[in-house]
Design a protein around this motif. Sequence first.
Motif, PDB file in Angstrom:
ATOM      1  N   ASP B  62      -4.296  -2.567  -3.557  1.00  0.00           N
ATOM      2  CA  ASP B  62      -5.609  -2.672  -1.956  1.00  0.00           C
ATOM      3  C   ASP B  62      -4.839  -1.229  -1.438  1.00  0.00           C
ATOM      4  OD1 ASP B  62      -7.050  -2.774  -0.768  1.00  0.00           O
ATOM      5  OD2 ASP B  62      -6.333  -4.465   0.709  1.00  0.00           O
ATOM      6  N   TYR B  63      -5.381  -0.249  -1.358  1.00  0.00           N
ATOM      7  CA  TYR B  63      -5.143   1.146  -0.636  1.00  0.00           C
ATOM      8  C   TYR B  63      -5.950   0.828   0.107  1.00  0.00           C
ATOM      9  CZ  TYR B  63      -2.313   3.119  -4.670  1.00  0.00           C
ATOM     10  OH  TYR B  63      -1.109   3.248  -5.799  1.00  0.00           O
ATOM     11  N   PHE B  64      -5.334   0.251   1.007  1.00  0.00           N
ATOM     12  CA  PHE B  64      -6.365   0.398   2.693  1.00  0.00           C
ATOM     13  C   PHE B  64      -5.046   0.692   4.098  1.00  0.00           C
ATOM     14  CE2 PHE B  64      -8.039  -2.160   5.423  1.00  0.00           C
ATOM     15  CZ  PHE B  64      -9.167  -1.475   6.717  1.00  0.00           C
ATOM     16  N   ALA B  72      -5.106   7.696   9.048  1.00  0.00           N
ATOM     17  CA  ALA B  72      -5.615   9.358   8.772  1.00  0.00           C
ATOM     18  C   ALA B  72      -4.419  10.304   8.156  1.00  0.00           C
ATOM     19  CB  ALA B  72      -5.569   9.950  10.493  1.00  0.00           C
ATOM     20  N   LYS B  73      -3.597   9.725   7.961  1.00  0.00           N
ATOM     21  CA  LYS B  73      -2.181  10.025   7.073  1.00  0.00           C
ATOM     22  C   LYS B  73      -2.177   9.938   6.258  1.00  0.00           C
ATOM     23  CE  LYS B  73       1.132   9.858  11.150  1.00  0.00           C
ATOM     24  NZ  LYS B  73       1.882   9.501  11.670  1.00  0.00           N
ATOM     25  N   GLY B  77      -8.306   7.323   0.030  1.00  0.00           N
ATOM     26  CA  GLY B  77      -9.044   7.086   0.436  1.00  0.00           C
ATOM     27  C   GLY B  77      -9.238   5.101   0.286  1.00  0.00           C
ATOM     28  N   PRO B  78      -9.459   4.384   1.295  1.00  0.00           N
ATOM     29  CA  PRO B  78      -9.747   3.312   1.110  1.00  0.00           C
ATOM     30  C   PRO B  78     -10.407   2.579  -0.533  1.00  0.00           C
ATOM     31  CG  PRO B  78     -10.605   3.443   2.723  1.00  0.00           C
ATOM     32  CD  PRO B  78     -10.238   5.055   2.079  1.00  0.00           C
ATOM     33  N   HIS B  79      -8.880   2.233  -1.026  1.00  0.00           N
ATOM     34  CA  HIS B  79      -9.789   1.367  -2.726  1.00  0.00           C
ATOM     35  C   HIS B  79      -9.405   0.675  -2.877  1.00  0.00           C
ATOM     36  CE1 HIS B  79      -7.178   4.596  -3.959  1.00  0.00           C
ATOM     37  NE2 HIS B  79      -6.739   4.201  -5.325  1.00  0.00           N
ATOM     38  N   MET B 100     -10.160   1.992 -11.234  1.00  0.00           N
ATOM     39  CA  MET B 100     -10.709   2.415  -9.769  1.00  0.00           C
ATOM     40  C   MET B 100     -11.535   1.643  -9.380  1.00  0.00           C
ATOM     41  SD  MET B 100      -7.884   4.448  -9.241  1.00  0.00           S
ATOM     42  CE  MET B 100      -6.845   5.241  -9.641  1.00  0.00           C
ATOM     43  N   LEU B 101     -11.124   0.720  -8.094  1.00  0.00           N
ATOM     44  CA  LEU B 101     -12.828  -0.188  -7.687  1.00  0.00           C
ATOM     45  C   LEU B 101     -12.817   0.636  -5.834  1.00  0.00           C
ATOM     46  CD1 LEU B 101     -12.881  -3.853  -9.309  1.00  0.00           C
ATOM     47  CD2 LEU B 101     -14.374  -1.635  -9.907  1.00  0.00           C
TER      48      LEU B 101
END
Lengths: 401, 176
Positions: B62-64, B72-73, B77-79, B100-101
């Motif tokens: 989970d990229y968040f 911001a750094k 992006g969230p994905h 990627m979702l």
Amino acid sequence: MATASTSGIVEIDVRTDEMLVNMGPQHPSTHGVLRLVLRTDGEVVSEATPHIGYLHRCAEKIGENLTPRQWIPYTDRMDYLAGMNMNLGWALAVEKLIDYDLPEKARHLRVIIAELNRVASHLVGMGTYGLDLGSFSPFLYAFRERERILDLLEDACGARLTYSYLTPGGATADLPPGWLQKLTAFLDQFEPVILDYHALLTNNAIFIKRTANIGVMSAEMAIDYGCSGPVLRGSGVDYDLRRDGEERYTSLYAGYAFEVIVEKNGSYPRDHEYPPVPSDAVLGDCWHRFYVRMLEVIQAIDLLRQGIEKYSQSTGDWGTPIKLAAKLPKGEAYLETECPRGQMGFYIVSDGSGSIPLRARARSSCFCNLSVAPELCRDCLIADVPAIIGSLDIVMGEIDR
Amino acid sequence: MSGKQFIERLEKRFGDLVARVELEAIDPWIEVEPGGVIELCRYLRDAEDLRFNYCNSICVVDYFEPDAKKAAKTAWGPHLEVVYHLSSIQYKTTLVVKVMLPRWKEDVPGQLPEVPSVSGIWSTADWHEREAYDLSGVWFTGHPNLQRILCPEDWVGYPLRKDYEMPLEYHGIRGR
């Protein structure tokens, strides 16, 4: 209702109904909290559904909140019977991410510790498997030797049950003085004892009856279900990560002479010293999975003897642990190692922002090995279910993580 | 076969379905569009000289970043990323495939993003996908039995999402 047939034999017509039977969550043969829901018709199991998750300890979530070195003690609590091998897997994955090269002495130290733990783990696997099938003494014999291994591990790291010794960068300390002599003394005592185990189980007629030709798994099925370790090799697939794995892992074993324990043309390496394969055993059945484990004990002793020699001859350092909060570079690394129960994979993802990984994933070997159980238990007898589940040698802590 | 040749071959065959290729990473990976997962995986498993017949692991990252200041750094992006680790028993090679979702389908919180299930290709994917669904909230379409596996049936939320909040209580048991 009884009917007399013409031949004079009275046949009793027993009518059976389909029934749902819960085996576990706490059943002596389920090795932890595993619940099996069996659909039975009389003695025959038509469907077995494992339910897991009763232990779920959220190890991966914890890994996202700790630095790699802080997570080390959590890895050995997953598979508490082979904690050292679990430490090694995570340590190597972290080293792969930060691109750390191990000194030679640390390499041999890791082989010694990991193989010693493999012996201890297989002893438990063997002893409790006997217990599953109703034979108590192998359990006592196996634990007698395992205690001595635990003594050695305690000497090295200070803990008996939750031992944790190997760490990213090497090990937490050097081996204590005189430890290698103690290990050699143990091996000398242990090697002849192995024949006792074989006498107790391997060529025991009852044991063969309970395991041979039970739960047969073909090589294709084992690969399809992602089985690994002795379960995969028990089906005749010649695959061992110590030889076929990634270079970072196989380089530990570089210079060691060993043969992968797998059946080739009806025989195993070194099996002439031990009871032969019984005629009713079929490749991929419970008996073969058990036998592979037993022979791997011998293989591990071989590796240990080589390791002792190489360790005492190598000069230099036993490795320096990386800093507790060392910054992680951006990237991701996945590495699998050959644990006693199979291939344990660790996956670490870092976004480069600090010392805590974005994701710490543990791919568990028993999880995949257990997922094949419904397939193996189809149309077997209820009494065979413990034999099949036991032959997979599962540790619930590793499945639920 | 070198990595480049292999990629060229895939691109020739799958065209735009192979969205991105990263050969410089520690574990080289290829990204595939969700619509091409089944086709690509079946090809990887069945091609004579590839035979990726062993699925090691399927997991979700989970990229968040819940913290707006830190978010911001970040460079991404969230994905969500579904990561497939494959290897070939025969050729002793490994490959990483990624999908990627978005974090939520059509950006509606609570609507799970979807990806086709590969449990028909590797049987082991069955349990791995159930685990990924249970812990990370990804819906694998076409899965024969997509149910929670580690958490109880009535558990709320997806524990490995970064914005997951520990429940205060569960059936009268204190959570914190």
